[in-house]
Design a protein around this motif. Structure first.
Motif, mmCIF file in Angstrom:
data_model
loop_
_atom_site.group_PDB
_atom_site.id
_atom_site.type_symbol
_atom_site.label_atom_id
_atom_site.label_comp_id
_atom_site.label_asym_id
_atom_site.label_seq_id
_atom_site.Cartn_x
_atom_site.Cartn_y
_atom_site.Cartn_z
ATOM 1 N N SER A 228 46.742 -3.919 -18.108
ATOM 2 C CA SER A 228 47.639 -3.489 -17.036
ATOM 3 C C SER A 228 48.114 -2.059 -17.256
ATOM 4 C CB SER A 228 48.832 -4.446 -16.960
ATOM 5 O OG SER A 228 49.740 -4.027 -15.975
ATOM 6 N N THR A 229 48.537 -1.744 -18.481
ATOM 7 C CA THR A 229 49.062 -0.416 -18.795
ATOM 8 C C THR A 229 47.999 0.665 -18.629
ATOM 9 O OG1 THR A 229 50.602 -1.406 -20.381
ATOM 10 C CG2 THR A 229 50.219 0.963 -20.561
ATOM 11 N N ARG A 230 46.767 0.364 -19.059
ATOM 12 C CA ARG A 230 45.675 1.338 -18.959
ATOM 13 C C ARG A 230 45.052 1.408 -17.565
ATOM 14 N NH1 ARG A 230 42.176 0.167 -24.494
ATOM 15 N NH2 ARG A 230 43.899 0.341 -25.978
ATOM 16 N N LYS A 231 45.546 0.553 -16.665
ATOM 17 C CA LYS A 231 45.025 0.497 -15.286
ATOM 18 C C LYS A 231 43.508 0.323 -15.273
ATOM 19 C CE LYS A 231 48.866 3.109 -13.328
ATOM 20 N NZ LYS A 231 49.298 4.242 -12.503
ATOM 21 N N VAL A 232 43.071 -0.683 -16.004
ATOM 22 C CA VAL A 232 41.642 -0.948 -16.178
ATOM 23 C C VAL A 232 41.035 -1.540 -14.908
ATOM 24 C CG1 VAL A 232 40.025 -2.477 -17.396
ATOM 25 C CG2 VAL A 232 41.760 -1.219 -18.672
ATOM 26 N N THR A 233 39.808 -1.158 -14.620
ATOM 27 C CA THR A 233 39.013 -1.772 -13.559
ATOM 28 C C THR A 233 37.794 -2.431 -14.198
ATOM 29 O OG1 THR A 233 39.707 -0.182 -11.875
ATOM 30 C CG2 THR A 233 37.642 -1.361 -11.482
ATOM 31 N N GLY A 234 37.593 -3.701 -13.920
ATOM 32 C CA GLY A 234 36.454 -4.399 -14.500
ATOM 33 C C GLY A 234 36.701 -5.891 -14.588
ATOM 34 N N ASN A 235 35.833 -6.564 -15.338
ATOM 35 C CA ASN A 235 35.907 -8.009 -15.514
ATOM 36 C C ASN A 235 36.101 -8.331 -16.988
ATOM 37 O OD1 ASN A 235 35.519 -10.813 -15.567
ATOM 38 N ND2 ASN A 235 33.296 -10.616 -15.552
ATOM 39 N N LYS B 263 44.577 -19.416 -28.625
ATOM 40 C CA LYS B 263 44.897 -18.924 -29.971
ATOM 41 C C LYS B 263 43.722 -18.166 -30.593
ATOM 42 C CE LYS B 263 48.929 -20.871 -29.849
ATOM 43 N NZ LYS B 263 50.129 -20.043 -29.640
ATOM 44 N N GLU B 264 42.498 -18.525 -30.199
ATOM 45 C CA GLU B 264 41.337 -17.835 -30.759
ATOM 46 C C GLU B 264 40.191 -17.839 -29.762
ATOM 47 O OE1 GLU B 264 39.197 -21.294 -33.370
ATOM 48 O OE2 GLU B 264 40.903 -20.275 -34.296
ATOM 49 N N GLY B 265 39.261 -16.932 -29.970
ATOM 50 C CA GLY B 265 38.122 -16.809 -29.080
ATOM 51 C C GLY B 265 37.518 -15.422 -29.217
ATOM 52 N N ASN B 266 36.650 -15.052 -28.297
ATOM 53 C CA ASN B 266 36.129 -13.692 -28.263
ATOM 54 C C ASN B 266 36.089 -13.205 -26.827
ATOM 55 O OD1 ASN B 266 33.827 -15.056 -27.276
ATOM 56 N ND2 ASN B 266 32.947 -15.166 -29.324
ATOM 57 N N TYR B 267 35.977 -11.922 -26.639
ATOM 58 C CA TYR B 267 36.067 -11.379 -25.288
ATOM 59 C C TYR B 267 35.184 -10.158 -25.130
ATOM 60 C CZ TYR B 267 38.965 -7.499 -26.921
ATOM 61 O OH TYR B 267 39.419 -6.374 -27.549
ATOM 62 N N GLN B 268 34.924 -9.804 -23.869
ATOM 63 C CA GLN B 268 34.169 -8.597 -23.533
ATOM 64 C C GLN B 268 34.656 -8.095 -22.186
ATOM 65 O OE1 GLN B 268 29.932 -9.137 -23.347
ATOM 66 N NE2 GLN B 268 29.531 -7.021 -23.920
ATOM 67 N N LEU B 269 34.760 -6.774 -22.067
ATOM 68 C CA LEU B 269 35.166 -6.164 -20.810
ATOM 69 C C LEU B 269 33.958 -5.506 -20.155
ATOM 70 C CD1 LEU B 269 37.578 -5.489 -18.925
ATOM 71 C CD2 LEU B 269 37.738 -3.306 -20.110
ATOM 72 N N HIS B 270 33.642 -5.923 -18.930
ATOM 73 C CA HIS B 270 32.501 -5.370 -18.188
ATOM 74 C C HIS B 270 33.021 -4.434 -17.099
ATOM 75 C CE1 HIS B 270 29.989 -8.574 -19.977
ATOM 76 N NE2 HIS B 270 31.037 -9.344 -19.758
ATOM 77 N N ALA B 271 32.541 -3.222 -17.115
ATOM 78 C CA ALA B 271 32.934 -2.276 -16.070
ATOM 79 C C ALA B 271 32.320 -2.656 -14.723
ATOM 80 C CB ALA B 271 32.516 -0.861 -16.452
ATOM 81 N N ASP B 272 31.105 -3.183 -14.757
ATOM 82 C CA ASP B 272 30.420 -3.604 -13.534
ATOM 83 C C ASP B 272 30.413 -5.120 -13.454
ATOM 84 O OD1 ASP B 272 29.691 -0.970 -12.754
ATOM 85 O OD2 ASP B 272 28.067 -1.026 -14.249
ATOM 86 N N HIS B 273 30.563 -5.622 -12.242
ATOM 87 C CA HIS B 273 30.487 -7.077 -12.057
ATOM 88 C C HIS B 273 29.999 -7.376 -10.649
ATOM 89 C CE1 HIS B 273 34.239 -6.881 -9.737
ATOM 90 N NE2 HIS B 273 34.737 -6.146 -10.705
ATOM 91 N N ASP B 274 29.651 -8.651 -10.425
ATOM 92 C CA ASP B 274 28.986 -9.014 -9.171
ATOM 93 C C ASP B 274 29.939 -9.224 -7.996
ATOM 94 O OD1 ASP B 274 30.139 -11.248 -10.195
ATOM 95 O OD2 ASP B 274 28.401 -12.558 -9.973
ATOM 96 N N LEU B 275 31.240 -8.933 -8.154
ATOM 97 C CA LEU B 275 32.179 -9.060 -7.040
ATOM 98 C C LEU B 275 32.503 -7.713 -6.397
ATOM 99 C CD1 LEU B 275 34.779 -11.683 -8.393
ATOM 100 C CD2 LEU B 275 32.578 -12.068 -7.283
#
Length: 345
Positions: free
Chosen positions: A25-32, A139-151
């Motif tokens: 939110s703070t970085r005003k990110v666009t993506g998935n 509590k745990e997991g992994n994540y990835q941020l995609h700049a492009d997405h199918d929406l």
């Protein structure tokens, strides 16, 4: 603290969803933002830090249908034939739904005029609350941020403030935690708090506990035992709840629902303690607390900030304006009595 950039992919032994969402939110990110735990995955779509859609892989259409029925009971239940009609079934595997089928379904419903774009926005907001409520518990997991997405090429129906959605989810989770132990345990803590209050009032006024709570006492004798509590909140429902929670034989509750007029009303009532809502129109609680502290009569009066916000920044603000404590919404009667017991007497 995360040590890897948002665009990277790493297995986390611990996941901090609130911190992650705050950064987005703070970085005003666009993506998935895609988050995985092995069995379930979450997808959170953002545009300039605002939430446009959120989903997770468990019971996708059950959630959508449930919210649709609340929105419009005339919409028929979905089945495989309707999935095919909407174009939600994979061309290679006719038994498998395409990715983000629920969002495509919402777009189809708008296109076919089953719902309006405004209703689609309301629907997405309610779904997002369900999704993020489950997400912030991870509590745990992994994540990835995609700049492009199918929406990207699909219509957008809303741009939601992440902070307000998260705060709503935290309130719901806090409420469930409060009622989870059951009525018996809640009554025990409430009784304990009431006993503590009775003892404190008895010591400060040099009267016996029995006399202090005796309903047959005359008004003249009780007037010496009264404590005035000023409650400032723009919600009449909250004010009514606080008045209901506080025993009228011990407390005189001054209810103030206009923050602009609050200062003069507080000066007139000279309360022993002030309960102050943080989020109010025209003048927020922090500003009002700061104003009260500048007044010679209220330099040392206990001022309790009442809010659903539990973040570090909010608590830091409360300290800066010299509030005496922090009462988190939603609160029980026992919570309120404990706070009053701590600061009054």
């Amino acid at each position: 603290m995360m040590t890897t950039p948002l665009g990277s992919y790493k297995l986390f032994h611990k996941l901090h969803p609130l911190s992650l969402l705050a950064q987005l939110s703070t970085r005003k990110v666009t993506g998935n933002l895609s988050v995985f735990t092995g069995l379930v995955s979450w997808s959170i779509y953002l545009e300039q830090g605002k939430l446009t859609y959120a989903t997770y892989s468990d019971k996708v259409f059950e959630r959508l249908e449930s919210q649709l029925q609340r929105l419009n009971q005339q919409i028929p239940a979905f089945n495989h034939a309707s999935y095919e009609q909407m174009g939600l079934v994979s061309e290679t595997n006719h038994n498998q739904l395409i990715a983000n089928a629920d969002y495509y379904a919402i777009c189809w419903l708008v296109k076919q005029e089953y719902i309006t774009p405004a209703q689609a926005g309301m629907l997405i907001e309610e779904l997002a609350k369900e999704v993020l409520e489950s997400f912030i518990c991870l509590k745990e997991g992994n994540y990835q941020l995609h700049a492009d997405h199918d929406l990207h090429d699909l219509p957008k129906f809303c741009n939601l403030e992440l902070q307000s959605i998260v705060e709503h989810c935290q309130k719901q989770l806090n409420y469930r935690e409060n009622i989870k132990p059951g009525i018996a345990s809640n009554n025990n803590s409430q009784t304990q708090a009431e006993n503590q209050l009775g003892e404190k009032y008895s010591k400060s006024k040099k009267i016996s506990p029995a006399k202090q709570i005796n309903p047959k006492n005359t008004q003249s004798s009780l007037s010496k035992e009264f404590y005035t509590i000023a409650c400032i909140d723009d919600s009449q429902a909250v004010l009514n709840s606080i008045q209901h929670f506080l025993d009228e034989q011990t407390f005189s509750v001054v209810m103030i629902n206009d923050p602009v007029k609050a200062l003069m009303q507080i000066i007139r009532s000279k309360p022993d303690l002030i309960l102050l809502d943080v989020e109010m129109p025209n003048l927020d609680g922090y500003e009002l607390c700061s104003l009260l502290r500048r007044h010679s009569s209220f330099k040392n009066t206990p001022i309790i900030m009442v809010t659903g916000r539990t973040g570090f920044i909010d608590k830091a603000k409360a300290k800066i304006v010299r509030s005496s404590g922090y009462l988190t919404k939603p609160f029980t009667r026992a919570d309120l009595l404990k706070m009053v017991s701590k600061h009054i007497g």
